[in-house]
Design an enzyme around this catalytic site. Structure first.
Site, PDB file in Angstrom:
ATOM      1  N   ASP A 295       1.057  -1.207  -0.205  1.00  0.00           N
ATOM      2  CA  ASP A 295      -0.087  -0.080   0.039  1.00  0.00           C
ATOM      3  C   ASP A 295       0.848   1.311   0.010  1.00  0.00           C
ATOM      4  O   ASP A 295       1.902   1.404   0.995  1.00  0.00           O
ATOM      5  CB  ASP A 295      -0.907  -0.043   1.173  1.00  0.00           C
ATOM      6  CG  ASP A 295      -1.998   1.169   1.320  1.00  0.00           C
ATOM      7  OD1 ASP A 295      -1.742   2.209   0.640  1.00  0.00           O
ATOM      8  OD2 ASP A 295      -3.182   0.723   1.578  1.00  0.00           O
TER       9      ASP A 295
ATOM     10  N   HIS B 152     -10.412  -5.140  -2.246  1.00  0.00           N
ATOM     11  CA  HIS B 152      -9.066  -5.360  -1.787  1.00  0.00           C
ATOM     12  C   HIS B 152      -9.106  -5.662  -0.192  1.00  0.00           C
ATOM     13  O   HIS B 152     -10.006  -5.234   0.673  1.00  0.00           O
ATOM     14  CB  HIS B 152      -8.446  -4.214  -1.837  1.00  0.00           C
ATOM     15  CG  HIS B 152      -8.932  -2.896  -1.276  1.00  0.00           C
ATOM     16  ND1 HIS B 152     -10.015  -2.256  -2.043  1.00  0.00           N
ATOM     17  CD2 HIS B 152      -8.563  -2.124  -0.388  1.00  0.00           C
ATOM     18  CE1 HIS B 152     -10.115  -1.252  -1.316  1.00  0.00           C
ATOM     19  NE2 HIS B 152      -9.542  -0.987  -0.309  1.00  0.00           N
TER      20      HIS B 152
END
Lengths: 133, 133
Positions: A30, A99
């Site tokens: 991320d 996700h």
């Protein structure tokens, strides 16, 4: 899907720090760069979230989540992992491509990942009647 | 497993506010009573967490998580859901029987479920090299 940032990452139009890939799933760091090793796991087939995901995509994503979690603990020096997921704007979902977040944990990391709320007086018996499936 | 509180709930030795049940999975309201509709989804076959869960159990649990999430949004007046899971003590796991939390959300609930941390200066390229699977 056009204009989906995760679909662009899958197509290679936007770069990512790839952690794992197979035919159906991609995992990458991320870029929020907020938690050490914060990883996102997504299906290659676009769906918005768990609400419209087909069963097979969800299974493949979770299988990758499990594989990566084990790898982080067995091989990368972490002691645990949290798995988090948001569905719809009201649940703080910001990218509308399914996700799952993996947040690797260490015994001494001093993080608090789980939301803490005081005990309420919701009538659980009544709630059960309303929510039962 | 003996002395596992969730196994005792499955066996009916401890009561619960049941939301959903099939051959493989049980879902019930979290007695923490902290978030409206806070639900736990567990496999009937004991495993500690995602790290030792067999693939089939994990699939069955996630299939139930999806089914309940859709039900909460389509039929029960919620607008979204968060799904959370902890694996190992360092990740704040308290009951060592695999469980996924569903926290139903409403647009106006003013909750912050997602952990917030400032951006760090972790070297993502270096991390990718260390974590890649």
């Amino acid at each position: 899907m056009e204009n989906c940032v995760f679909c662009k990452i899958i197509k290679g139009e936007i770069p990512c720090y790839k952690i794992f890939e197979n035919d159906k799933v991609l995992a990458f760091l991320d870029i929020a760069n907020d938690f050490l090793g914060h990883t996102l796991v997504i299906p290659k087939k676009h769906c918005q979230n768990i609400l419209d995901a087909d069963e097979k995509s969800l299974q493949e994503v979770m299988s990758a989540v499990q594989k990566i979690s084990k790898h982080y603990i067995q091989n990368c020096g972490f002691d645990g992992v949290n798995i988090l997921n948001a569905n719809n704007k009201s649940a703080e979902q910001s990218v509308f491509h399914l996700h799952f977040h993996i947040i690797p944990r260490r015994t001494d990391d001093k993080l608090i990942i789980f939301p803490v709320e005081k005990e309420k007086e919701f009538d659980l018996k009544d709630l059960q009647t309303k929510l039962k499936l």
